[in-house]
Write a protein that holds these residues in place. Sequence first.
Motif, mmCIF file in Angstrom:
data_model
loop_
_atom_site.group_PDB
_atom_site.id
_atom_site.type_symbol
_atom_site.label_atom_id
_atom_site.label_comp_id
_atom_site.label_asym_id
_atom_site.label_seq_id
_atom_site.Cartn_x
_atom_site.Cartn_y
_atom_site.Cartn_z
ATOM 1 N N PRO A 125 43.786 13.874 48.405
ATOM 2 C CA PRO A 125 43.923 12.972 49.558
ATOM 3 C C PRO A 125 44.642 13.607 50.743
ATOM 4 C CG PRO A 125 45.535 12.436 47.879
ATOM 5 C CD PRO A 125 44.646 13.475 47.273
ATOM 6 N N VAL B 149 36.309 18.549 51.101
ATOM 7 C CA VAL B 149 36.123 17.316 50.316
ATOM 8 C C VAL B 149 34.766 16.682 50.598
ATOM 9 C CG1 VAL B 149 38.586 16.858 50.087
ATOM 10 C CG2 VAL B 149 37.343 15.922 52.051
ATOM 11 N N THR C 18 41.115 11.142 46.457
ATOM 12 C CA THR C 18 40.391 11.572 47.659
ATOM 13 C C THR C 18 39.471 10.466 48.132
ATOM 14 O OG1 THR C 18 40.416 13.874 46.904
ATOM 15 C CG2 THR C 18 38.855 13.314 48.644
#
Length: 350
Positions: A208, A223, A342
């Motif tokens: 994250p 990501v 994430t």
Amino acid sequence: MEDGSVHRLVLISGVNGYIAAVTAKQFLDNGYSVRGTVRKLSSAQPLIEGPLKSHAQSGHFTVVEVPDITVDGAFDEAVKGVTAIAHMASPVSFNFTDPVPILHAAIHGTKTLLTSAYTHAGPTLKTIVLISSIAAIRNQTPAPYTFSETDWNDYAESEVQRLGTDTPGPVIYSASKTASEKAFWEFRDTVHPSFTMTAINPVFVIGPPLIAPATPAAVGETVQSIWDVFRGAAPAASPVVLSSTVDVRDVARLMVYPVEHAQATDGERYIASSATQHPQAIADILRKAMPEARGRIEEGTPGVGYREDWQADGKNGYAVDNRKAGRLLGGWIPFDESVVDTAKSFVGLV
């Protein structure tokens, strides 16, 4: 911390970057003060007014403007009074088209910071930690092969010289990280500074961000695979640029470790790598952990193409030795936890 003191001052270059921002929080949460550098002060406002607000209000998080990190003396003022430096400002993209400005920024940004540190930081400076990359390690050794900290990228820089603006973006990035880290160690070998020097070499970084992306276009490149599956792309259609991954929070912990154990880590490189990602694994993880998104996330072929422990299956003949850094941390954040955390940062985008 070794001496038990609190609020020692750490300089983090490029503090508004994905990994750097999480690293800043890691230092702050561990009792350090952080002075961050950015090209424009406005780019740090989301941190100052958001997740690091309390630290900014207390005076433990401050930001200074360094418009061009390649200019001689760019960091002369920023380094004064610091006890450690985390050099994290460097161009990051796999879509570069012109290698000249990228290599210039990577090499000279490192050299100018080191020179400023050596001449202006004073005796308070104990260590400098460089965020490098697995790109500075991976080379063209034939498979089967396991990459370790003793390896160096031995082709990217020559490819840039040979191909110029026809060089593929990932190769330009690899060349920049290799050249930057070489400049880092050359300085140590030539100048023999009193401060210690350590490099952290992450693989593909997931996890994250400190500030959730405001738009799909703001989703980070590393990501992208998780975002693609989360938004509903079929797992088989979601490309994985690099299979080896590590959580950004583990990278941040590794950036802090040499500051707290300077002598033990002096002159060392540490590969940060914890798992192997696969789009089908991402789909399976998210469909289980986020039932509210299950109708959107494509099912694919559950359980196919990856190991349950998220480690490499060895089919491509390459592996990464993560034991050296793993011993420092005492364990890695699990891949499924990284994927879910994430994806939570994407909730407002779909």
